[in-house]
Design a protein around this motif. Structure first.
Motif, PDB file in Angstrom:
ATOM      1  N   TRP A   1      47.202  36.024  41.027  1.00  0.00           N
ATOM      2  CA  TRP A   1      46.319  35.347  41.968  1.00  0.00           C
ATOM      3  C   TRP A   1      45.169  34.674  41.235  1.00  0.00           C
ATOM      4  O   TRP A   1      44.653  35.198  40.250  1.00  0.00           O
ATOM      5  N   LEU A   2      44.727  33.528  41.758  1.00  0.00           N
ATOM      6  CA  LEU A   2      43.467  32.912  41.362  1.00  0.00           C
ATOM      7  C   LEU A   2      42.419  33.387  42.352  1.00  0.00           C
ATOM      8  O   LEU A   2      42.650  33.400  43.562  1.00  0.00           O
ATOM      9  N   VAL A   3      41.244  33.764  41.854  1.00  0.00           N
ATOM     10  CA  VAL A   3      40.157  34.249  42.713  1.00  0.00           C
ATOM     11  C   VAL A   3      38.882  33.519  42.300  1.00  0.00           C
ATOM     12  O   VAL A   3      38.570  33.455  41.107  1.00  0.00           O
ATOM     13  N   PRO A   4      38.152  32.931  43.259  1.00  0.00           N
ATOM     14  CA  PRO A   4      36.902  32.248  42.902  1.00  0.00           C
ATOM     15  C   PRO A   4      35.983  33.134  42.070  1.00  0.00           C
ATOM     16  O   PRO A   4      35.925  34.352  42.279  1.00  0.00           O
ATOM     17  N   GLN A   5      35.262  32.524  41.137  1.00  0.00           N
ATOM     18  CA  GLN A   5      34.397  33.263  40.203  1.00  0.00           C
ATOM     19  C   GLN A   5      33.441  34.215  40.908  1.00  0.00           C
ATOM     20  O   GLN A   5      33.159  35.294  40.411  1.00  0.00           O
ATOM     21  N   ALA A   6      32.921  33.828  42.060  1.00  0.00           N
ATOM     22  CA  ALA A   6      31.923  34.656  42.742  1.00  0.00           C
ATOM     23  C   ALA A   6      32.542  35.829  43.500  1.00  0.00           C
ATOM     24  O   ALA A   6      31.812  36.673  44.026  1.00  0.00           O
ATOM     25  N   ASN A   7      33.876  35.896  43.570  1.00  0.00           N
ATOM     26  CA  ASN A   7      34.552  36.916  44.380  1.00  0.00           C
ATOM     27  C   ASN A   7      35.285  37.937  43.520  1.00  0.00           C
ATOM     28  O   ASN A   7      35.471  37.743  42.319  1.00  0.00           O
ATOM     29  N   THR A   8      35.715  39.016  44.165  1.00  0.00           N
ATOM     30  CA  THR A   8      36.648  39.951  43.559  1.00  0.00           C
ATOM     31  C   THR A   8      37.874  40.009  44.458  1.00  0.00           C
ATOM     32  O   THR A   8      37.779  39.771  45.668  1.00  0.00           O
ATOM     33  N   TYR A   9      39.038  40.301  43.873  1.00  0.00           N
ATOM     34  CA  TYR A   9      40.266  40.378  44.655  1.00  0.00           C
ATOM     35  C   TYR A   9      40.096  41.401  45.774  1.00  0.00           C
ATOM     36  O   TYR A   9      39.523  42.451  45.533  1.00  0.00           O
ATOM     37  N   PRO A  10      40.527  41.105  46.992  1.00  0.00           N
ATOM     38  CA  PRO A  10      41.346  39.976  47.428  1.00  0.00           C
ATOM     39  C   PRO A  10      40.577  38.822  48.059  1.00  0.00           C
ATOM     40  O   PRO A  10      41.194  37.890  48.564  1.00  0.00           O
ATOM     41  N   THR A  11      39.236  38.842  48.041  1.00  0.00           N
ATOM     42  CA  THR A  11      38.463  37.799  48.712  1.00  0.00           C
ATOM     43  C   THR A  11      38.743  36.427  48.096  1.00  0.00           C
ATOM     44  O   THR A  11      38.498  36.200  46.920  1.00  0.00           O
ATOM     45  N   GLY A  12      39.285  35.539  48.894  1.00  0.00           N
ATOM     46  CA  GLY A  12      39.563  34.178  48.441  1.00  0.00           C
ATOM     47  C   GLY A  12      40.763  34.038  47.537  1.00  0.00           C
ATOM     48  O   GLY A  12      40.965  32.993  46.927  1.00  0.00           O
ATOM     49  N   ALA A  13      41.579  35.072  47.422  1.00  0.00           N
ATOM     50  CA  ALA A  13      42.709  35.057  46.484  1.00  0.00           C
ATOM     51  C   ALA A  13      43.746  34.006  46.869  1.00  0.00           C
ATOM     52  O   ALA A  13      44.107  33.859  48.030  1.00  0.00           O
ATOM     53  N   LEU A  14      44.224  33.281  45.877  1.00  0.00           N
ATOM     54  CA  LEU A  14      45.278  32.280  46.037  1.00  0.00           C
ATOM     55  C   LEU A  14      46.475  32.728  45.209  1.00  0.00           C
ATOM     56  O   LEU A  14      46.405  32.799  43.980  1.00  0.00           O
ATOM     57  N   ALA A  15      47.577  33.072  45.869  1.00  0.00           N
ATOM     58  CA  ALA A  15      48.757  33.564  45.154  1.00  0.00           C
ATOM     59  C   ALA A  15      49.435  32.436  44.393  1.00  0.00           C
ATOM     60  O   ALA A  15      49.558  31.312  44.892  1.00  0.00           O
ATOM     61  N   LEU A  16      49.874  32.737  43.176  1.00  0.00           N
ATOM     62  CA  LEU A  16      50.644  31.776  42.385  1.00  0.00           C
ATOM     63  C   LEU A  16      52.134  32.015  42.605  1.00  0.00           C
ATOM     64  O   LEU A  16      52.565  33.130  42.890  1.00  0.00           O
ATOM     65  N   THR A  17      52.911  30.952  42.442  1.00  0.00           N
ATOM     66  CA  THR A  17      54.356  31.006  42.624  1.00  0.00           C
ATOM     67  C   THR A  17      55.046  30.920  41.268  1.00  0.00           C
ATOM     68  O   THR A  17      54.725  30.033  40.473  1.00  0.00           O
ATOM     69  N   PRO A  18      55.991  31.817  40.979  1.00  0.00           N
ATOM     70  CA  PRO A  18      56.719  31.699  39.707  1.00  0.00           C
ATOM     71  C   PRO A  18      57.611  30.464  39.729  1.00  0.00           C
ATOM     72  O   PRO A  18      58.217  30.147  40.758  1.00  0.00           O
ATOM     73  N   HIS A  19      57.676  29.756  38.614  1.00  0.00           N
ATOM     74  CA  HIS A  19      58.533  28.581  38.507  1.00  0.00           C
ATOM     75  C   HIS A  19      59.988  29.025  38.564  1.00  0.00           C
ATOM     76  O   HIS A  19      60.363  30.030  37.967  1.00  0.00           O
TER      77      HIS A  19
END
Length: 75
Positions: free
Chosen positions: A24-42
């Motif tokens: 997951w990508l998480v905004p710098q100001a947050n900790t998981y899971p707040t604002g988490a964006l899941a990545l997809t495997p190619h």
């Protein structure tokens, strides 16, 4: 709001591509899971993960190598 595509190859310290993790990508100001964006495997490139339409900004990466939902900060 501008967006970008995020694409990155992840490998173990031994250089082996990571293929079954949950990431997951998480905004710098947050900790998981707040604002988490899941990545997809190619689908055909081992170790590559991506996400389209990521809002511009700075992110931290959280990863769970076992593919679950309890990631830790990737450093």
């Amino acid at each position: 709001m501008a967006t970008s595509k995020f694409l990155r190859t992840f490998r173990t310290v031994q250089g082996t591509p990571i293929t079954a993790a949950a990431i997951w990508l998480v905004p710098q100001a947050n900790t998981y899971p707040t604002g988490a964006l899941a990545l997809t495997p190619h689908a055909t490139r081992d170790g590559q993960y991506y996400r389209d339409n990521v809002p511009d900004g700075e992110y931290k990466i959280y990863i769970d190598p076992a593919g679950g939902s309890s990631p830790t900060l990737y450093e």
